[in-house]
Design a protein around this motif. Structure first.
Motif, short mmCIF file in Angstrom:
data_model
loop_
_atom_site.label_atom_id
_atom_site.label_comp_id
_atom_site.label_asym_id
_atom_site.label_seq_id
_atom_site.Cartn_x
_atom_site.Cartn_y
_atom_site.Cartn_z
N MET A 1 -24.92 90.31 -29.31
CA MET A 1 -24.17 89.68 -30.46
C MET A 1 -22.60 89.82 -29.07
SD MET A 1 -24.54 93.99 -31.89
CE MET A 1 -23.39 94.57 -32.98
N LYS A 2 -21.61 90.17 -29.98
CA LYS A 2 -20.41 90.23 -29.79
C LYS A 2 -20.24 91.33 -29.13
CE LYS A 2 -18.47 86.34 -31.25
NZ LYS A 2 -17.86 85.10 -31.20
N HIS A 3 -19.30 91.80 -28.71
CA HIS A 3 -18.82 93.02 -27.49
C HIS A 3 -17.67 93.39 -28.40
CE1 HIS A 3 -17.56 97.14 -26.28
NE2 HIS A 3 -16.73 96.49 -25.63
N CYS A 4 -16.80 94.26 -29.42
CA CYS A 4 -15.67 93.98 -29.63
C CYS A 4 -14.54 95.39 -29.07
CB CYS A 4 -15.60 94.48 -31.00
SG CYS A 4 -16.70 93.45 -31.94
N PHE A 5 -13.77 95.03 -28.90
CA PHE A 5 -12.54 96.52 -27.77
C PHE A 5 -11.76 96.68 -28.68
CE2 PHE A 5 -14.50 92.61 -25.38
CZ PHE A 5 -14.64 92.81 -24.37
N TYR A 6 -11.86 97.70 -29.70
CA TYR A 6 -11.33 98.34 -31.25
C TYR A 6 -10.38 99.35 -30.40
CZ TYR A 6 -14.03 95.29 -34.70
OH TYR A 6 -14.17 94.94 -35.40
N ASN A 7 -11.62 99.98 -29.27
CA ASN A 7 -10.75 101.42 -28.74
C ASN A 7 -9.74 100.60 -27.06
OD1 ASN A 7 -12.71 102.69 -30.25
ND2 ASN A 7 -14.43 103.22 -28.60
N GLU A 8 -9.61 100.04 -27.46
CA GLU A 8 -8.39 99.48 -25.78
C GLU A 8 -7.21 99.24 -27.26
OE1 GLU A 8 -8.91 98.83 -22.50
OE2 GLU A 8 -10.99 98.87 -23.14
N THR A 9 -6.25 99.43 -25.01
CA THR A 9 -5.05 99.64 -26.25
C THR A 9 -4.06 97.86 -25.93
OG1 THR A 9 -4.21 98.99 -23.22
CG2 THR A 9 -4.93 101.93 -24.86
N VAL A 10 -3.50 98.25 -26.33
CA VAL A 10 -2.09 96.51 -27.01
C VAL A 10 -2.37 95.79 -25.34
CG1 VAL A 10 0.02 95.75 -27.72
CG2 VAL A 10 -1.24 97.69 -29.29
N GLY A 11 -1.39 96.82 -23.51
CA GLY A 11 -1.58 96.17 -22.93
C GLY A 11 -3.15 95.61 -21.90
N PHE A 12 -4.07 96.48 -23.08
CA PHE A 12 -5.03 95.23 -22.71
C PHE A 12 -5.54 93.76 -23.36
CE2 PHE A 12 -9.47 93.73 -23.92
CZ PHE A 12 -10.25 94.08 -22.88
N PHE A 13 -4.81 93.75 -24.22
CA PHE A 13 -4.91 92.16 -24.74
C PHE A 13 -3.70 92.07 -24.22
CE2 PHE A 13 -7.45 95.59 -27.82
CZ PHE A 13 -8.67 94.12 -28.20
N TYR A 14 -2.50 92.15 -24.58
CA TYR A 14 -1.87 91.40 -23.38
C TYR A 14 -1.99 90.76 -21.88
CZ TYR A 14 1.84 92.06 -27.02
OH TYR A 14 2.40 91.81 -28.60
N ASN A 15 -2.62 91.90 -21.24
CA ASN A 15 -2.96 91.51 -20.28
C ASN A 15 -4.20 89.92 -19.42
OD1 ASN A 15 -1.57 93.01 -18.68
ND2 ASN A 15 -2.13 94.90 -18.34
N ASN A 16 -5.22 90.30 -21.06
CA ASN A 16 -5.80 89.44 -21.81
C ASN A 16 -5.67 87.94 -21.76
OD1 ASN A 16 -8.48 88.87 -22.25
ND2 ASN A 16 -7.35 88.16 -23.94
N SER A 17 -4.35 87.79 -22.40
CA SER A 17 -2.89 86.46 -22.70
C SER A 17 -2.39 86.46 -21.33
CB SER A 17 -3.07 86.64 -23.97
OG SER A 17 -3.62 87.44 -24.91
N ARG A 18 -2.72 87.10 -20.29
CA ARG A 18 -1.27 86.97 -19.78
C ARG A 18 0.17 87.12 -20.33
NH1 ARG A 18 -5.32 83.33 -19.21
NH2 ARG A 18 -3.50 81.28 -19.76
N LYS A 19 0.41 87.56 -21.18
CA LYS A 19 1.98 87.71 -22.08
C LYS A 19 2.58 88.70 -21.63
CE LYS A 19 4.34 88.35 -25.82
NZ LYS A 19 4.21 88.25 -27.52
N GLU A 20 4.03 89.25 -20.55
CA GLU A 20 4.18 90.43 -19.64
C GLU A 20 4.26 91.31 -20.84
OE1 GLU A 20 7.94 90.73 -16.61
OE2 GLU A 20 7.80 89.38 -17.57
N LEU A 21 4.10 92.28 -19.98
CA LEU A 21 4.90 93.56 -20.99
C LEU A 21 5.71 94.53 -20.11
CD1 LEU A 21 2.04 95.49 -22.60
CD2 LEU A 21 4.34 94.83 -24.37
N SER A 22 6.73 94.39 -20.44
CA SER A 22 8.26 95.44 -20.09
C SER A 22 8.22 96.35 -19.36
CB SER A 22 9.56 94.33 -20.02
OG SER A 22 10.38 95.04 -18.98
N ALA A 23 8.18 97.30 -18.43
CA ALA A 23 8.40 98.21 -18.49
C ALA A 23 9.28 99.36 -18.93
CB ALA A 23 7.43 99.07 -17.63
N THR A 24 10.59 98.04 -18.30
CA THR A 24 12.04 98.87 -18.69
C THR A 24 13.00 97.64 -19.69
OG1 THR A 24 12.69 96.97 -17.02
CG2 THR A 24 12.17 99.29 -16.63
#
Length: 341
Positions: free
Chosen positions: A1-24
């Motif tokens: 059974m697949k585990h879903c990540f509905y409770n994670e943040t947007v940053g979690f998925f950006y890190n997973n895709s290696r897309k940078e999220l700038s803080a400034t």
């Protein structure tokens, strides 16, 4: 059974895709937002003007102009969606909930899809009209209502599908880089669908151009052609040339880069630096919503006259612009050279 990540943040998925999220706010972020807001504002104003012109001028109260107004409504929606994106991008992206992120993307997908499908509907309708050598479409009100309903149904379907299942929240390995919560298969589907629509439009307008040119050559061999028929053919040649040389070229320039980049990301091209150009190709696609208003409306003398009356009708009431425009009229008196070819 697949585990879903509905409770994670947007940053979690950006890190997973290696897309940078700038803080400034970086200089390029500020530049993109400034350009985006400027383009969105102009898109909103121009397309509002087109809708107001169709609504207030009784000469435009014909089905083909309603389809043109619907294109303006789709592009107006695209301007709103892009402006919403500009207010929720850069460092603000990390603060978005998953629901807000999906809303942000769905607004863009729905509006841009509505614009493209509307352009396809206009192309097909113009093809039918030109083959019968008419300057004014005789499409029925029922048909245009059905077309408008179908356009928005297709746009909503494609725009909302990712939010209701075609995402990667339960399959992190399938997440795309450009849209880290979207599945790569969806990006591939969306890009291929749009490229197919582009190809169909190029074929349709190409056939129109070839058909009208052949009619011109045939008319040249028969110098005794009726003047009214000759004027109709000449007007069609001029209009088709403007469309093929102007709008179609701009459409390809504005839309093709974005679709190719989406397709490369959807296919999982690891050597393609899609993130370096994603913001700019999206801005190009938005610019097309401005070009649509210019090519389909502003080149029409009657439409331009209506714009002037809307923008400054008190000061123009007794000016030269208040005089009737010279143009082709049908036997029942209404303006026949529509701008939606």
């Amino acid at each position: 059974m697949k585990h879903c990540f509905y409770n994670e943040t947007v940053g979690f998925f950006y890190n997973n895709s290696r897309k940078e999220l700038s803080a400034t706010w970086r200089p390029k972020d500020v530049l993109v937002v400034a350009l985006g807001l400027a383009v969105s504002a102009v898109v909103l104003l121009t397309n509002l003007l087109v809708i107001a012109a169709v609504a207030t001028n009784r000469r435009f109260h014909y089905p083909i102009y309603y389809l043109l107004a619907n294109l303006a409504a789709a592009d107006l929606f695209a301007g709103v969606a892009y402006m919403f994106l500009m207010f929720h991008t850069g460092p603000r992206t990390a603060q978005l909930s998953l629901k807000t992120w999906f809303i942000r993307q769905s607004l863009l997908d729905t509006s841009l899809t509505a614009s493209v499908v509307n352009l396809l509907a206009i192309a097909v309708e113009r093809h039918r009209t030109v083959l019968t050598m008419q300057l004014h479409s005789e499409m029925s009100a029922q048909r245009v209502v059905g077309l408008i309903f179908s356009i928005w149904a297709a746009a909503l379907l494609l725009g909302l599908i990712p939010s209701y299942g075609w995402h990667c929240l339960c399959s992190l390995e399938s997440c795309s880089r450009m849209a880290p919560l979207y599945s790569r298969s969806y990006l591939t589907f969306w890009a291929v669908s749009n490229l197919v629509v582009f190809l169909v439009m190029v074929v349709v307008y190409g056939h129109i151009f070839v058909y009208v040119r052949r009619r011109m050559a045939r008319m040249a061999r028969h110098t005794g052609a009726h003047p009214r028929h000759r004027d109709t053919v000449l007007a069609l040649v001029k209009t088709v040339t403007i469309i093929l040389g102007g709008w179609l070229g701009a459409f390809v320039v504005c839309w093709t880069p974005g679709q190719v980049v989406l397709l490369l990301d959807g296919l999982g091209c690891q050597s393609c630096d899609v993130l370096a150009v994603e913001k700019y190709v999206l801005l190009l696609a938005e610019i097309n919503s401005l070009i649509n208003a210019i090519v389909y409306s502003w080149r029409d003398n009657e439409m331009r006259s209506t714009f002037r009356r809307i923008l400054c009708f008190p000061c123009l009431r007794h000016s030269k612009y208040a005089a009737p425009e010279r143009g082709l009229h049908s036997h029942n008196g209404h303006f026949t050279v529509d701008s939606s070819i």
